[in-house]
Design a protein around this motif. Structure first.
Motif, PDB file in Angstrom:
ATOM      1  N   LEU A   6      72.793  33.836  42.299  1.00 36.55           N
ATOM      2  CA  LEU A   6      71.929  34.616  41.409  1.00 36.55           C
ATOM      3  C   LEU A   6      70.451  34.338  41.641  1.00 36.55           C
ATOM      4  O   LEU A   6      69.599  35.173  41.341  1.00 36.55           O
ATOM      5  CB  LEU A   6      72.273  34.324  39.945  1.00 36.55           C
ATOM      6  CG  LEU A   6      73.649  34.736  39.463  1.00 36.55           C
ATOM      7  CD1 LEU A   6      73.873  34.240  38.035  1.00 36.55           C
ATOM      8  CD2 LEU A   6      73.820  36.244  39.543  1.00 36.55           C
ATOM      9  N   ALA A   7      70.126  33.152  42.157  1.00 31.01           N
ATOM     10  CA  ALA A   7      68.731  32.742  42.300  1.00 31.01           C
ATOM     11  C   ALA A   7      67.885  33.731  43.108  1.00 31.01           C
ATOM     12  O   ALA A   7      66.793  34.100  42.657  1.00 31.01           O
ATOM     13  CB  ALA A   7      68.650  31.334  42.878  1.00 31.01           C
ATOM     14  N   GLY A  65      58.642  33.908  39.310  1.00 32.65           N
ATOM     15  CA  GLY A  65      57.772  32.939  39.968  1.00 32.65           C
ATOM     16  C   GLY A  65      58.176  32.537  41.365  1.00 32.65           C
ATOM     17  O   GLY A  65      57.586  31.625  41.930  1.00 32.65           O
ATOM     18  N   GLY A  66      59.170  33.197  41.930  1.00 38.83           N
ATOM     19  CA  GLY A  66      59.556  32.921  43.302  1.00 38.83           C
ATOM     20  C   GLY A  66      60.263  31.597  43.493  1.00 38.83           C
ATOM     21  O   GLY A  66      60.651  30.922  42.548  1.00 38.83           O
ATOM     22  N   LEU A  91      64.283  27.809  37.709  1.00 44.75           N
ATOM     23  CA  LEU A  91      65.099  29.021  37.783  1.00 44.75           C
ATOM     24  C   LEU A  91      66.585  28.680  37.707  1.00 44.75           C
ATOM     25  O   LEU A  91      67.336  29.332  36.979  1.00 44.75           O
ATOM     26  CB  LEU A  91      64.793  29.803  39.064  1.00 44.75           C
ATOM     27  CG  LEU A  91      65.597  31.076  39.294  1.00 44.75           C
ATOM     28  CD1 LEU A  91      65.440  32.052  38.129  1.00 44.75           C
ATOM     29  CD2 LEU A  91      65.178  31.738  40.598  1.00 44.75           C
ATOM     30  N   ILE A  92      67.011  27.654  38.418  1.00 43.63           N
ATOM     31  CA  ILE A  92      68.420  27.246  38.377  1.00 43.63           C
ATOM     32  C   ILE A  92      68.804  26.845  36.951  1.00 43.63           C
ATOM     33  O   ILE A  92      69.853  27.244  36.436  1.00 43.63           O
ATOM     34  CB  ILE A  92      68.698  26.092  39.364  1.00 43.63           C
ATOM     35  CG1 ILE A  92      68.458  26.543  40.808  1.00 43.63           C
ATOM     36  CG2 ILE A  92      70.112  25.548  39.178  1.00 43.63           C
ATOM     37  CD1 ILE A  92      69.311  27.693  41.279  1.00 43.63           C
ATOM     38  N   VAL A 125      65.358  35.529  31.490  1.00 49.74           N
ATOM     39  CA  VAL A 125      65.323  34.453  32.491  1.00 49.74           C
ATOM     40  C   VAL A 125      63.884  33.993  32.708  1.00 49.74           C
ATOM     41  O   VAL A 125      63.617  32.794  32.806  1.00 49.74           O
ATOM     42  CB  VAL A 125      66.001  34.901  33.805  1.00 49.74           C
ATOM     43  CG1 VAL A 125      65.799  33.864  34.905  1.00 49.74           C
ATOM     44  CG2 VAL A 125      67.486  35.147  33.570  1.00 49.74           C
ATOM     45  N   HIS A 126      62.951  34.925  32.744  1.00 54.05           N
ATOM     46  CA  HIS A 126      61.532  34.562  32.907  1.00 54.05           C
ATOM     47  C   HIS A 126      61.087  33.643  31.768  1.00 54.05           C
ATOM     48  O   HIS A 126      60.431  32.625  31.995  1.00 54.05           O
ATOM     49  CB  HIS A 126      60.670  35.821  32.962  1.00 54.05           C
ATOM     50  CG  HIS A 126      59.224  35.533  33.131  1.00 54.05           C
ATOM     51  ND1 HIS A 126      58.671  35.165  34.336  1.00 54.05           N
ATOM     52  CD2 HIS A 126      58.217  35.523  32.239  1.00 54.05           C
ATOM     53  CE1 HIS A 126      57.388  34.950  34.179  1.00 54.05           C
ATOM     54  NE2 HIS A 126      57.075  35.166  32.902  1.00 54.05           N
ATOM     55  N   TRP A 127      61.431  33.991  30.530  1.00 59.91           N
ATOM     56  CA  TRP A 127      61.063  33.152  29.393  1.00 59.91           C
ATOM     57  C   TRP A 127      61.745  31.784  29.469  1.00 59.91           C
ATOM     58  O   TRP A 127      61.152  30.767  29.123  1.00 59.91           O
ATOM     59  CB  TRP A 127      61.384  33.840  28.075  1.00 59.91           C
ATOM     60  CG  TRP A 127      60.369  34.876  27.692  1.00 59.91           C
ATOM     61  CD1 TRP A 127      59.032  34.860  27.957  1.00 59.91           C
ATOM     62  CD2 TRP A 127      60.606  36.070  26.967  1.00 59.91           C
ATOM     63  NE1 TRP A 127      58.429  35.979  27.434  1.00 59.91           N
ATOM     64  CE2 TRP A 127      59.374  36.733  26.822  1.00 59.91           C
ATOM     65  CE3 TRP A 127      61.745  36.656  26.422  1.00 59.91           C
ATOM     66  CZ2 TRP A 127      59.241  37.945  26.150  1.00 59.91           C
ATOM     67  CZ3 TRP A 127      61.619  37.857  25.760  1.00 59.91           C
ATOM     68  CH2 TRP A 127      60.379  38.502  25.622  1.00 59.91           C
ATOM     69  N   LEU A 128      62.984  31.742  29.928  1.00 61.68           N
ATOM     70  CA  LEU A 128      63.678  30.461  30.077  1.00 61.68           C
ATOM     71  C   LEU A 128      63.027  29.608  31.166  1.00 61.68           C
ATOM     72  O   LEU A 128      62.921  28.389  31.021  1.00 61.68           O
ATOM     73  CB  LEU A 128      65.159  30.686  30.373  1.00 61.68           C
ATOM     74  CG  LEU A 128      65.983  31.323  29.259  1.00 61.68           C
ATOM     75  CD1 LEU A 128      67.383  31.662  29.755  1.00 61.68           C
ATOM     76  CD2 LEU A 128      66.024  30.444  28.024  1.00 61.68           C
TER      77      LEU A 128
END
Length: 120
Positions: free
Chosen positions: A10-11, A19-20, A27-28, A92-95
């Motif tokens: 998913l990454a 944020g790449g 991200l993980i 996901v961005h907020w996490l």
């Protein structure tokens, strides 16, 4: 197959929104929370206090899919529940922003006022 190996595919899908690859570990962590479908934390208040919350969601873990979210504030004198749709990559961005520790301050104006707060 362990939990991390199921997250790794998913990454690359979410990296452009979050944020790449420079934020790969955050991200993980965020993707592990996404797949779990649940986050609990505390909304910190300016007076130093806070309100415990529980956020649950359902939907496909794909960046452009819509999640169906429910935010609860357990233990309050009145039952407070927010139900809202949210694009998966936004959650996901907020996490990623919060490091998996609750939700960032930018989330709350979005929820309560329907607007995103820009960061500098």
């Amino acid at each position: 197959m362990d939990g991390t190996s199921s997250i790794l595919p998913l990454a690359p899908l979410f990296a452009p929104y979050c944020g790449g690859v420079g934020r790969e570990q955050q991200l993980i962590t965020a993707l592990e929370i996404l797949v779990a479908g649940y986050l609990s934390g505390v909304r910190r208040l300016s007076d130093g206090g806070g309100h415990a919350f529980e956020l649950q969601w359902s939907g496909e873990p794909a960046p452009l899919q819509t999640l169906h979210c429910q935010l609860l504030f357990p233990g309050q004198s009145e039952e407070i529940t927010y139900t809202f749709p949210l694009t998966c990559h936004q959650l996901v961005h907020w996490l990623v922003e919060s490091g998996g520790d609750g939700l960032p301050e930018r989330f709350w104006p979005w929820l309560l006022q329907g607007r995103l707060v820009e960061t500098t």
